[in-house]
Design an enzyme around this catalytic site. Structure first.
Site, mmCIF file in Angstrom:
data_model
loop_
_atom_site.group_PDB
_atom_site.id
_atom_site.type_symbol
_atom_site.label_atom_id
_atom_site.label_comp_id
_atom_site.label_asym_id
_atom_site.label_seq_id
_atom_site.Cartn_x
_atom_site.Cartn_y
_atom_site.Cartn_z
ATOM 1 N N LEU A 125 0.832 -1.199 0.000
ATOM 2 C CA LEU A 125 0.000 0.000 0.000
ATOM 3 C C LEU A 125 0.875 1.261 0.000
ATOM 4 C CD1 LEU A 125 -2.842 1.397 0.396
ATOM 5 C CD2 LEU A 125 -2.457 1.181 2.860
ATOM 6 N N THR A 126 1.849 1.299 0.896
ATOM 7 C CA THR A 126 2.616 2.518 1.147
ATOM 8 C C THR A 126 3.557 2.868 -0.007
ATOM 9 O OG1 THR A 126 2.540 1.962 3.479
ATOM 10 C CG2 THR A 126 4.164 3.606 2.831
ATOM 11 N N GLU A 127 3.691 4.181 -0.253
ATOM 12 C CA GLU A 127 4.627 4.680 -1.268
ATOM 13 C C GLU A 127 5.497 5.762 -0.634
ATOM 14 O OE1 GLU A 127 2.382 5.923 -4.707
ATOM 15 O OE2 GLU A 127 1.432 3.943 -4.904
ATOM 16 N N GLY A 131 2.276 7.754 2.899
ATOM 17 C CA GLY A 131 2.432 6.935 4.107
ATOM 18 C C GLY A 131 1.152 6.999 4.918
ATOM 19 N N TRP A 156 8.601 0.121 2.075
ATOM 20 C CA TRP A 156 8.358 -0.507 3.394
ATOM 21 C C TRP A 156 7.485 -1.750 3.270
ATOM 22 C CZ3 TRP A 156 11.999 2.202 5.036
ATOM 23 C CH2 TRP A 156 11.995 3.582 5.130
ATOM 24 N N ILE A 157 7.751 -2.581 2.292
ATOM 25 C CA ILE A 157 6.867 -3.733 2.089
ATOM 26 C C ILE A 157 7.388 -4.963 2.853
ATOM 27 C CG2 ILE A 157 5.677 -5.186 0.389
ATOM 28 C CD1 ILE A 157 4.963 -2.069 0.442
ATOM 29 N N THR A 158 6.673 -5.290 3.935
ATOM 30 C CA THR A 158 7.010 -6.440 4.768
ATOM 31 C C THR A 158 6.894 -7.722 3.944
ATOM 32 O OG1 THR A 158 6.177 -5.282 6.703
ATOM 33 C CG2 THR A 158 6.318 -7.672 6.881
ATOM 34 N N ARG A 269 18.580 -11.141 40.688
ATOM 35 C CA ARG A 269 19.659 -10.157 40.771
ATOM 36 C C ARG A 269 19.804 -9.608 42.192
ATOM 37 N NH1 ARG A 269 24.400 -8.180 38.888
ATOM 38 N NH2 ARG A 269 24.473 -5.897 38.900
ATOM 39 N N GLU A 364 1.154 -0.170 10.028
ATOM 40 C CA GLU A 364 -0.310 -0.377 9.945
ATOM 41 C C GLU A 364 -1.066 0.833 10.510
ATOM 42 O OE1 GLU A 364 -2.085 -4.091 9.911
ATOM 43 O OE2 GLU A 364 -0.258 -5.144 9.311
HETATM 44 N N1 CAA Z 1 -13.598 0.466 6.043
HETATM 45 C C1 CAA Z 1 -14.259 0.674 4.860
HETATM 46 N N2 CAA Z 1 -14.211 1.853 4.200
HETATM 47 C C2 CAA Z 1 -13.479 2.839 4.735
HETATM 48 C C3 CAA Z 1 -12.772 2.682 5.958
HETATM 49 C C4 CAA Z 1 -12.861 1.436 6.615
HETATM 50 N N3 CAA Z 1 -12.235 1.216 7.767
HETATM 51 N N4 CAA Z 1 -12.125 3.831 6.230
HETATM 52 C C5 CAA Z 1 -12.414 4.688 5.236
HETATM 53 N N5 CAA Z 1 -13.224 4.081 4.337
HETATM 54 C C6 CAA Z 1 -13.814 4.682 3.122
HETATM 55 C C7 CAA Z 1 -14.626 5.902 3.479
HETATM 56 O O1 CAA Z 1 -15.948 5.553 3.816
HETATM 57 C C8 CAA Z 1 -14.549 6.725 2.227
HETATM 58 O O2 CAA Z 1 -15.462 6.212 1.284
HETATM 59 P P1 CAA Z 1 -16.431 7.220 0.454
HETATM 60 O O3 CAA Z 1 -15.484 8.037 -0.381
HETATM 61 O O4 CAA Z 1 -17.302 6.291 -0.344
HETATM 62 O O5 CAA Z 1 -17.147 8.034 1.453
HETATM 63 C C9 CAA Z 1 -13.146 6.419 1.688
HETATM 64 O O6 CAA Z 1 -12.762 5.146 2.279
HETATM 65 C C10 CAA Z 1 -12.128 7.458 2.085
HETATM 66 O O7 CAA Z 1 -12.132 7.550 3.501
HETATM 67 P P2 CAA Z 1 -11.528 8.795 4.268
HETATM 68 O O8 CAA Z 1 -12.074 10.058 3.691
HETATM 69 O O9 CAA Z 1 -11.699 8.558 5.730
HETATM 70 O O10 CAA Z 1 -9.978 8.699 3.858
HETATM 71 P P3 CAA Z 1 -8.753 9.578 4.293
HETATM 72 O O11 CAA Z 1 -7.981 9.933 3.080
HETATM 73 O O12 CAA Z 1 -9.184 10.679 5.199
HETATM 74 O O13 CAA Z 1 -7.808 8.512 5.069
HETATM 75 C C11 CAA Z 1 -6.921 7.319 6.929
HETATM 76 C C12 CAA Z 1 -8.157 7.820 6.159
HETATM 77 C C13 CAA Z 1 -7.541 6.642 8.119
HETATM 78 C C14 CAA Z 1 -6.020 8.438 7.397
HETATM 79 C C15 CAA Z 1 -6.112 6.323 6.055
HETATM 80 O O14 CAA Z 1 -5.403 6.979 5.020
HETATM 81 C C16 CAA Z 1 -5.112 5.516 6.885
HETATM 82 O O15 CAA Z 1 -5.494 4.540 7.508
HETATM 83 N N6 CAA Z 1 -3.828 5.912 6.878
HETATM 84 C C17 CAA Z 1 -2.785 5.081 7.477
HETATM 85 C C18 CAA Z 1 -2.156 4.187 6.444
HETATM 86 C C19 CAA Z 1 -1.757 2.851 6.998
HETATM 87 O O16 CAA Z 1 -2.301 2.355 7.966
HETATM 88 N N7 CAA Z 1 -0.811 2.225 6.336
HETATM 89 C C20 CAA Z 1 -0.409 0.897 6.705
HETATM 90 C C21 CAA Z 1 0.490 0.305 5.682
HETATM 91 S S1 CAA Z 1 0.461 -1.461 5.702
HETATM 92 C C22 CAA Z 1 1.575 -1.947 6.837
HETATM 93 O O17 CAA Z 1 2.101 -1.167 7.601
HETATM 94 C C23 CAA Z 1 1.813 -3.411 6.905
HETATM 95 C C24 CAA Z 1 3.103 -3.768 7.517
HETATM 96 O O18 CAA Z 1 4.137 -3.666 6.934
HETATM 97 C C25 CAA Z 1 3.137 -4.327 8.870
#
Ligand code: CAA
Length: 380
Positions: A125-127, A131, A156-158, A269, A364
């Protein structure tokens, strides 16, 4: 809700704990210091059906529920946080994405070998410039009729050093902004044009390899669209609602593992002619750590129970992730303190727990993003 484990869960935890003590604990330090991806451990986990524990048997898994998977991640993290995140990204994001959003053909072709542990999954997901603001992702996927052509990168792709299948989020609508126009694709590792960098050097979690992905005219057939074209952002977010519970469980396990070690140490200890555990200052630290670990456990188990029962769990997942991973950081830092100079030394395991804890507050979704998610749930 009853958070007392039932007989079956107790037996499962006991089995996993024995496996971890025999197969993982003895090599966790070396895997960290030499940055060794635990391929042999993953094979043994697969033999026990633990690479797809929450995936139905008809798709190569063990048919357990989501709560059982969370118990697995907690136990793995008690001995090796790297192994815990490898399994968590593989099962919780890799397998579960296809289970929840895949077609029957995708389940047979991709999920079955993943859940059986014959293949490894990753989540891209991340670019570099997307982030916390995941919806600003730019990896371009140009529609060419029956396939997409991908150009761009992920970071950052696990699991990327070993993964066979990448659950990849792309911008499939040129010029679209934010969550609109994002699509989720299943991308196979050996697709021409996909290059994977060497693992990035990190502070901790060294046995878990984190890489960059580069896409240069990578052709992905339309049959590999997961969910619907243009609906990929929701797929990403829904998966993270579950993924964050597992990261909470990872933080919980890290805290428990470090605490167990330090609690044993302070009783042994001797300083000033008595065990250092006899000092009230130390006892208060122990009491605070144990209380926070219990609170983290209740939050993680509550979120896991809700998800297991098919109830809404986004807010509770973020609360569990935020609290349990902050607890991991606080507890591991205090455990290093309890061991003094030995705690800071690589001869003892607690500094590894502390280094590993840090990333759980970041990936995450940072804990600042978890607060944003929680507040949005409360105030909407
Ligand atoms: N479930 C379903 N739909 C969802 C949702 C959810 N939990 N959260 C948001 N949506 C939907 C919304 O309803 C909205 O839909 P509509 O346009 O139809 O209304 C759309 O998605 C956009 O939602 P937002 O406006 O809330 O989006 P946003 O741009 O404000 O972003 C955010 C929300 C929570 C900040 C999100 O960008 C986020 O979670 N950021 C963090 C990124 C992250 O967690 N990255 C993890 C990378 S993976 C990883 O780390 C794995 C690893 O290596 C261990």
């Amino acid at each position: 809700m009853n958070f007392q484990l039932n007989e079956e869960q107790v037996m499962f935890v006991d089995m996993v704990r024995k496996f971890c003590q025999k197969e993982i604990a003895p090599i966790a330090g070396k895997s960290d210091s030499e940055h060794l991806f635990p391929s042999e451990t993953l094979k043994k986990l697969a033999e026990l059906g633990l690479m797809g524990v929450s995936i139905p048997e008809e798709y190569g898994g063990s048919g357990g529920d989501y709560f059982t998977y969370i118990l697995l991640i907690e136990e793995l993290a008690k001995v090796c946080a790297s192994t815990a995140v490898i399994v968590s990204v593989h099962t919780g994001l890799g397998c579960m994405s296809i289970l929840h959003f895949g077609t029957e053909e995708q389940k047979q072709k991709y999920l079955a070998p993943l859940a059986a542990g014959e293949k490894l999954g990753a989540y891209a997901l991340t670019e570099p410039n997307a982030g916390s603001d995941a919806a600003s992702l730019q990896l371009s996927a140009v529609d060419k009729g029956d396939h997409f052509v991908l150009n761009g990168s992920k970071i950052w792709i696990t699991n990327a050093s070993q993964a066979d299948v990448f659950i990849t989020f792309v911008r499939s609508e040129a010029g679209s902004k934010g969550a609109q126009g994002v699509t989720c694709l299943i991308v196979e590792r050996d697709t021409p044009g996909l290059t994977i960098s060497k693992p990035v050097e990190k502070m901790g979690l060294n046995a878990s390899h984190t890489c960059e992905l580069f896409f240069d005219h990578v052709v992905v057939p339309k049959e590999n669209v997961l969910g619907e074209v243009g609906q990929g952002f929701k797929v990403a977010m829904q998966l993270l609602d579950g993924g964050r519970i597992a990261i909470g469980a990872q933080g919980l396990g890290i805290a428990e593992g470090a605490f167990e070690y330090a609690a044993g140490y302070i009783k042994e200890r001797q300083q000033f002619g008595k065990s250092i555990a006899a000092n009230q200052g130390i006892q208060w630290m122990v009491a605070d750590m144990a209380t926070e670990i219990d609170a983290a456990k209740l939050l993680v188990y509550r979120a896991a129970s809700l998800k297991t029962e098919g109830q809404p769990h986004g807010k509770e997942a973020s609360m569990a992730k935020r609290y349990a991973t902050d607890t991991a950081m606080r507890v591991t830092t205090d455990c290093v303190q309890l061991l003094g100079g030995y705690g800071y030394s690589k001869e003892y395991p607690v500094e590894r727990y502390m280094r590993d804890a840090k990333i759980t507050q970041i990936y995450e979704g940072t804990n600042q993003i978890q607060r944003l998610v929680i507040a949005r749930h409360l105030l909407r």
